[in-house]
Design a protein around this motif. Structure first.
Motif, mmCIF file in Angstrom:
data_model
loop_
_atom_site.group_PDB
_atom_site.id
_atom_site.type_symbol
_atom_site.label_atom_id
_atom_site.label_comp_id
_atom_site.label_asym_id
_atom_site.label_seq_id
_atom_site.Cartn_x
_atom_site.Cartn_y
_atom_site.Cartn_z
ATOM 1 N N THR A 359 -3.986 -2.814 0.203
ATOM 2 C CA THR A 359 -4.677 -2.490 -0.373
ATOM 3 C C THR A 359 -5.882 -2.164 0.676
ATOM 4 O O THR A 359 -6.666 -1.463 0.745
ATOM 5 N N GLY A 360 -6.453 -3.889 0.642
ATOM 6 C CA GLY A 360 -7.492 -3.778 1.340
ATOM 7 C C GLY A 360 -7.565 -3.837 3.104
ATOM 8 O O GLY A 360 -7.998 -3.302 3.482
ATOM 9 N N TYR A 361 -6.510 -4.590 2.781
ATOM 10 C CA TYR A 361 -5.961 -4.566 4.620
ATOM 11 C C TYR A 361 -5.186 -3.400 5.014
ATOM 12 O O TYR A 361 -5.597 -3.110 6.007
ATOM 13 N N ALA A 362 -4.048 -2.642 4.509
ATOM 14 C CA ALA A 362 -2.968 -1.907 4.891
ATOM 15 C C ALA A 362 -3.938 0.063 4.390
ATOM 16 O O ALA A 362 -3.473 0.519 4.317
ATOM 17 N N GLY A 363 -4.824 -0.523 2.969
ATOM 18 C CA GLY A 363 -4.742 1.015 2.700
ATOM 19 C C GLY A 363 -3.677 1.245 2.137
ATOM 20 O O GLY A 363 -4.266 3.016 1.750
ATOM 21 N N GLN A 364 -3.288 0.861 1.308
ATOM 22 C CA GLN A 364 -1.986 1.231 0.522
ATOM 23 C C GLN A 364 -2.233 0.695 -0.815
ATOM 24 O O GLN A 364 -2.246 -0.367 -1.361
ATOM 25 N N ILE A 365 -2.538 1.769 -1.492
ATOM 26 C CA ILE A 365 -3.196 1.771 -3.393
ATOM 27 C C ILE A 365 -1.907 1.736 -4.063
ATOM 28 O O ILE A 365 -0.320 2.226 -4.040
ATOM 29 N N SER A 366 -1.409 0.153 -4.899
ATOM 30 C CA SER A 366 -0.713 -0.661 -5.289
ATOM 31 C C SER A 366 -0.415 -0.919 -6.750
ATOM 32 O O SER A 366 -1.285 -1.905 -6.902
ATOM 33 N N LEU A 367 -0.331 0.086 -8.016
ATOM 34 C CA LEU A 367 -0.447 -0.205 -8.605
ATOM 35 C C LEU A 367 0.471 -0.710 -9.743
ATOM 36 O O LEU A 367 0.662 -0.854 -10.663
ATOM 37 N N GLY A 368 1.226 -1.235 -9.037
ATOM 38 C CA GLY A 368 3.030 -1.918 -9.457
ATOM 39 C C GLY A 368 3.491 -3.685 -9.331
ATOM 40 O O GLY A 368 4.149 -3.755 -9.807
ATOM 41 N N GLN A 369 1.609 -3.913 -9.284
ATOM 42 C CA GLN A 369 1.927 -5.018 -9.545
ATOM 43 C C GLN A 369 2.193 -6.345 -10.556
ATOM 44 O O GLN A 369 2.900 -7.138 -10.180
ATOM 45 N N ALA A 370 2.080 -5.484 -11.438
ATOM 46 C CA ALA A 370 2.441 -6.097 -12.720
ATOM 47 C C ALA A 370 4.201 -6.047 -12.608
ATOM 48 O O ALA A 370 4.527 -7.517 -13.325
ATOM 49 N N ALA A 421 0.167 6.103 -5.134
ATOM 50 C CA ALA A 421 -0.682 5.402 -7.123
ATOM 51 C C ALA A 421 0.724 5.341 -7.891
ATOM 52 O O ALA A 421 0.068 4.626 -9.299
ATOM 53 N N LEU A 422 0.963 6.813 -7.752
ATOM 54 C CA LEU A 422 2.129 7.468 -9.024
ATOM 55 C C LEU A 422 3.347 6.052 -9.248
ATOM 56 O O LEU A 422 3.835 6.002 -10.053
ATOM 57 N N THR A 423 3.784 6.853 -7.396
ATOM 58 C CA THR A 423 5.187 6.017 -7.599
ATOM 59 C C THR A 423 5.126 4.569 -7.483
ATOM 60 O O THR A 423 5.925 3.895 -8.190
ATOM 61 N N THR A 424 3.783 3.875 -7.276
ATOM 62 C CA THR A 424 3.881 2.577 -7.627
ATOM 63 C C THR A 424 3.732 2.372 -8.887
ATOM 64 O O THR A 424 4.056 1.197 -9.413
ATOM 65 N N PHE A 425 2.704 2.566 -9.925
ATOM 66 C CA PHE A 425 2.724 2.596 -11.381
ATOM 67 C C PHE A 425 3.939 2.610 -11.900
ATOM 68 O O PHE A 425 4.522 1.819 -12.869
ATOM 69 N N ALA A 426 4.924 3.757 -11.336
ATOM 70 C CA ALA A 426 6.004 4.421 -11.856
ATOM 71 C C ALA A 426 7.291 3.119 -11.966
ATOM 72 O O ALA A 426 8.426 3.179 -12.870
ATOM 73 N N THR A 427 7.210 2.480 -10.855
ATOM 74 C CA THR A 427 7.950 1.381 -10.126
ATOM 75 C C THR A 427 7.929 -0.057 -11.617
ATOM 76 O O THR A 427 8.657 -0.296 -12.016
ATOM 77 N N ALA A 428 6.320 -0.280 -11.603
ATOM 78 C CA ALA A 428 6.109 -1.196 -12.391
ATOM 79 C C ALA A 428 6.119 -0.693 -13.572
ATOM 80 O O ALA A 428 7.375 -1.277 -14.913
ATOM 81 N N ALA A 429 6.167 1.212 -14.435
ATOM 82 C CA ALA A 429 6.506 1.520 -15.545
ATOM 83 C C ALA A 429 8.634 1.136 -15.366
ATOM 84 O O ALA A 429 8.990 0.269 -16.930
ATOM 85 N N THR A 535 5.295 -9.160 -22.386
ATOM 86 C CA THR A 535 2.909 -8.623 -22.303
ATOM 87 C C THR A 535 2.220 -9.189 -21.086
ATOM 88 O O THR A 535 1.172 -8.358 -20.860
ATOM 89 N N ASP A 536 2.337 -10.229 -20.891
ATOM 90 C CA ASP A 536 2.019 -10.243 -20.235
ATOM 91 C C ASP A 536 1.997 -9.780 -18.341
ATOM 92 O O ASP A 536 1.182 -9.750 -17.112
ATOM 93 N N PHE A 537 3.264 -8.423 -18.758
ATOM 94 C CA PHE A 537 3.302 -7.989 -17.077
ATOM 95 C C PHE A 537 3.230 -6.447 -17.191
ATOM 96 O O PHE A 537 4.280 -5.644 -16.892
ATOM 97 N N ASP A 538 2.424 -5.927 -18.788
ATOM 98 C CA ASP A 538 2.479 -4.670 -18.777
ATOM 99 C C ASP A 538 2.131 -4.186 -17.008
ATOM 100 O O ASP A 538 1.044 -4.128 -17.528
ATOM 101 N N PRO A 539 2.791 -2.739 -18.099
ATOM 102 C CA PRO A 539 2.398 -1.743 -16.202
ATOM 103 C C PRO A 539 0.807 -1.596 -16.706
ATOM 104 O O PRO A 539 -0.215 -1.485 -15.618
ATOM 105 N N VAL A 540 0.266 -1.459 -17.509
ATOM 106 C CA VAL A 540 -1.114 -1.223 -18.009
ATOM 107 C C VAL A 540 -2.066 -2.287 -17.792
ATOM 108 O O VAL A 540 -2.824 -2.412 -17.206
ATOM 109 N N GLN A 541 -1.591 -4.002 -17.758
ATOM 110 C CA GLN A 541 -2.567 -4.939 -16.767
ATOM 111 C C GLN A 541 -2.577 -5.100 -15.780
ATOM 112 O O GLN A 541 -3.118 -4.932 -15.399
#
Length: 637
Positions: A359-370, A421-429, A535-541
């Motif tokens: 996100t910081g260097y390439a500007g790609q919002i990623s919500l799936g790191q968990a 953002a939604l795509t990366t979150f859906a991947t984590a979910a 639970t350490d890797f919950d998508p909401v986390q």
């Protein structure tokens, strides 16, 4: 085969999902903001409802009137007035991140007030009993009420937005708020939209809490999964959203009648309980041209701390690693209990650094790191259990996550902003529901450290070495031609393409690197705890992690390390929920103070480091000051 009885049961789930989708769409249609905090709104209202009925002994009807008539819309009005309206007026970007900050803040408040405890006795608003239908079928009164409410709200909203003057004013406000504000009450319309959306979130949370147990993360994720219905409706059609929600609810219950061989039963059960998240993932992947025209800032405005920062190398390129290593080595002198708590810092810092890359260097919002972090931990544990030397498994496990990041990067080619953002979150979910929640994958895992690293001091030293490797990798990514290409991709994709940069390949490469780094952080987390905890890797986390990195400066690897240390320190030194509140407040304020804490510190340092320039500047005319500023910009860039 279709079973009418199961279909009738599925209507109850579909109705609540439809209410949630209608609330999301109503807020989006009226305000132009996709409210990711919808799930936390629902959870907060559900907990307040439980408090009123189970603790304060209010009658259910009175509690419903208080929660749904006052608390739920009141939350929407307060957030609109204190968060979203100032951001709109200041012209600040990052409204998407502001909603994420609200989500983290509300979850922190839930943990602070209720300790994050789960409850199975959530009160039900709906009447008991059922109506007998032909063919020995029964339809619960609760489902009838839900169907009537959904149909009434959808019809009234559709009529209001399409066939009335109010709908015309709403469209004008969303299209050009500044121009419309001179002709219509834009602020009041927006406030009404946020209040109504928050009301529907409260309704969804209160209705869903008795169906699923009342749990902060689980219920939030359940509500957020209904975003797939809104995506199917392309964020525009209320009737499509309602019909899709009902169809998915029916399909979810129909799957309970499928009885495959025993070895496949777990997979069918996973499909049955997680059909909404599958629809979210499939809709984001399959719906053609979805999000291509999303013209919002790619990075949510997180990196915009002024023009002079667009091409300036990150602070890590000038960071004295020796000084940083000394600070991080301090826990080696702590007592055993404090050292054990400090083991989480380097591991979490590696995950945070992966967000800086994406996100910081390439500007790609990623919500799936968990999800990536959890897979790295799982692969490491599986390899070590299969006899692979532990140190080798520690690095090979995260490397196996790289292909998933590579695959995730392909949707990023045609997705940006909200839809990315939604795509990366859906991947984590999907990973959480179909991998981490399945005993066939995580059952019986034994995680232990090898000889030589059983002592926390030695293991902490290994974590520091891994963090140093991650920082050196990030430094190499952000210097030279590759770093300039990443900055160009972040600032403007069109400009990057015109400069001859292969944007597609660059996006895939960035996601692959970020996934591998997150996998390494997850492997270290699991090894430190000597147990794999889903639970350490919950998508909401993962949403909390993203907000934390944004607060400390999403374009600063140093800020990511400091942010990880601060988050762990607050969690250990205070009660549960305080860290969420602080991160949420920081993320909400991010639109007014771009760049986060890291940028604020850099600006303060630059100001203190130039006393002579300030003295000269005071003696210059306004034109002279402007010329001096331009010279500084050229010098930095």
């Amino acid at each position: 085969m279709f079973y009418a009885g199961l279909a009738l049961n599925g209507l109850a789930i579909g109705c609540v999902a439809a209410l949630a989708a209608v609330g999301l769409l109503a807020t989006y249609r009226v305000t132009g903001v996709f409210n990711i905090a919808f799930g936390s709104n629902a959870v907060f209202c559900a907990y307040v409802m439980w408090q009123c009925v189970r603790v304060w002994r209010m009658p259910v009807a009175v509690a419903a009137l208080v929660v749904l008539g006052i608390v739920a819309p009141g939350v929407g009005l307060v957030l609109e007035r204190l968060v979203y309206r100032p951001l709109r007026r200041s012209g600040a970007s990052g409204l998407l991140v502001a909603t994420l900050g609200v989500l983290v803040l509300q979850l922190g408040l839930v943990f602070l007030l209720w300790g994050g405890r789960s409850y199975v006795d959530a009160p039900s608003l709906l009447p008991a009993g059922s109506v007998r239908l032909p063919g020995a079928l029964t339809l619960p009164y609760a489902t009838i009420v839900e169907l009537c409410v959904v149909a009434l709200i959808a019809v009234l909203l559709t009529f209001l937005l399409r066939a009335t003057r109010v709908g015309l004013m709403v469209r004008a406000v969303v299209d050009d708020r500044d121009l419309a504000a001179a002709l219509v009450p834009a602020d009041r319309l927006a406030a009404g939209g946020w209040a109504f959306g928050s009301f529907l979130a409260g309704v969804a949370g209160v209705l869903w809490a008795p169906i699923y147990h009342l749990d902060p993360y689980s219920l939030t994720l359940t509500v957020l999964e209904t975003m797939g219905v809104a995506v199917l409706a392309r964020l525009t059609s209320l009737p499509v959203a309602v019909l899709a929600a009902l169809a998915i609810g029916i399909g979810q219950t129909e799957l309970t009648a499928v009885h495959p061989p025993v070895r496949w039963q777990g997979l069918v059960d996973a499909f049955h309980t997680n059909l909404f998240v599958l629809v979210l993932f499939a809709a984001l992947m399959v719906v053609p041209r979805l999000g291509i025209r999303d013209s919002g800032p790619v990075g949510g405005g997180l990196h915009r701390v002024g023009a002079r920062r667009t091409s300036n190398p990150d602070a890590i390129s000038r960071l004295p690693l020796g000084a940083l290593s000394l600070v991080l080595a301090l826990p080696l002198f702590f007592d055993p209990a404090d050292l054990r708590a400090s083991l989480a810092v380097p591991a979490l810092a590696v995950v945070f650094v992966s967000l800086v890359v994406a996100t910081g260097y390439a500007g790609q919002i990623s919500l799936g790191q968990a999800g990536y972090a959890g897979l790295g931990a799982l692969f490491m544990a599986k390899l070590a259990g299969a006899g692979v030397p532990w140190l080798l498994a520690l690095f090979v496990g995260p490397l196996l996550v790289v292909p998933l990041g590579w695959l995730t990067g392909y949707p990023a080619i045609h997705r940006r902003g909200l839809y990315l953002a939604l795509t990366t979150f859906a991947t984590a979910a999907v990973v959480a529901r179909f991998v981490f929640a399945q005993p066939v994958f995580v059952g019986g895992l034994v995680v232990s450290r090898p000889a030589g690293f059983t002592d926390d001091h030695w293991f902490y030293g290994l974590e520091l070495a891994c963090l140093l490797l991650a920082l050196l990798l990030v430094r190499s990514l952000h210097t030279g031609p590759l770093g300039r290409a990443l900055v160009a991709l972040r600032d403007s994709e069109a400009a990057a393409v015109s400069a001859g940069i292969d944007v597609r390949r660059m996006k895939v490469f960035v996601f692959a690197c970020a996934a591998g780094l997150a996998g390494l952080g997850g492997a270290l987390t699991t090894s430190a705890a000597q147990a794999f905890n889903p639970t350490d890797f919950d998508p909401v986390q993962g949403l909390v992690w993203f907000a934390a990195v944004a607060v400390w400066g999403v374009d600063s690897a140093l800020g990511a390390v400091v942010g990880a240390a601060a988050l762990v320190a607050v969690d250990v030194g205070t009660v549960v929920g305080v860290s969420g509140l602080l991160i949420g407040i920081g993320a909400v304020l991010l639109g007014r103070f771009p760049g986060g804490i890291g940028a604020a510190v850099r600006r303060a340092g630059d100001w203190l480091a130039r006393p002579r320039e300030r003295a000269v500047s005071r003696r210059l005319s306004p034109a002279g000051r402007a010329a001096a500023a331009r010279v500084r910009e050229r010098r930095v860039s």
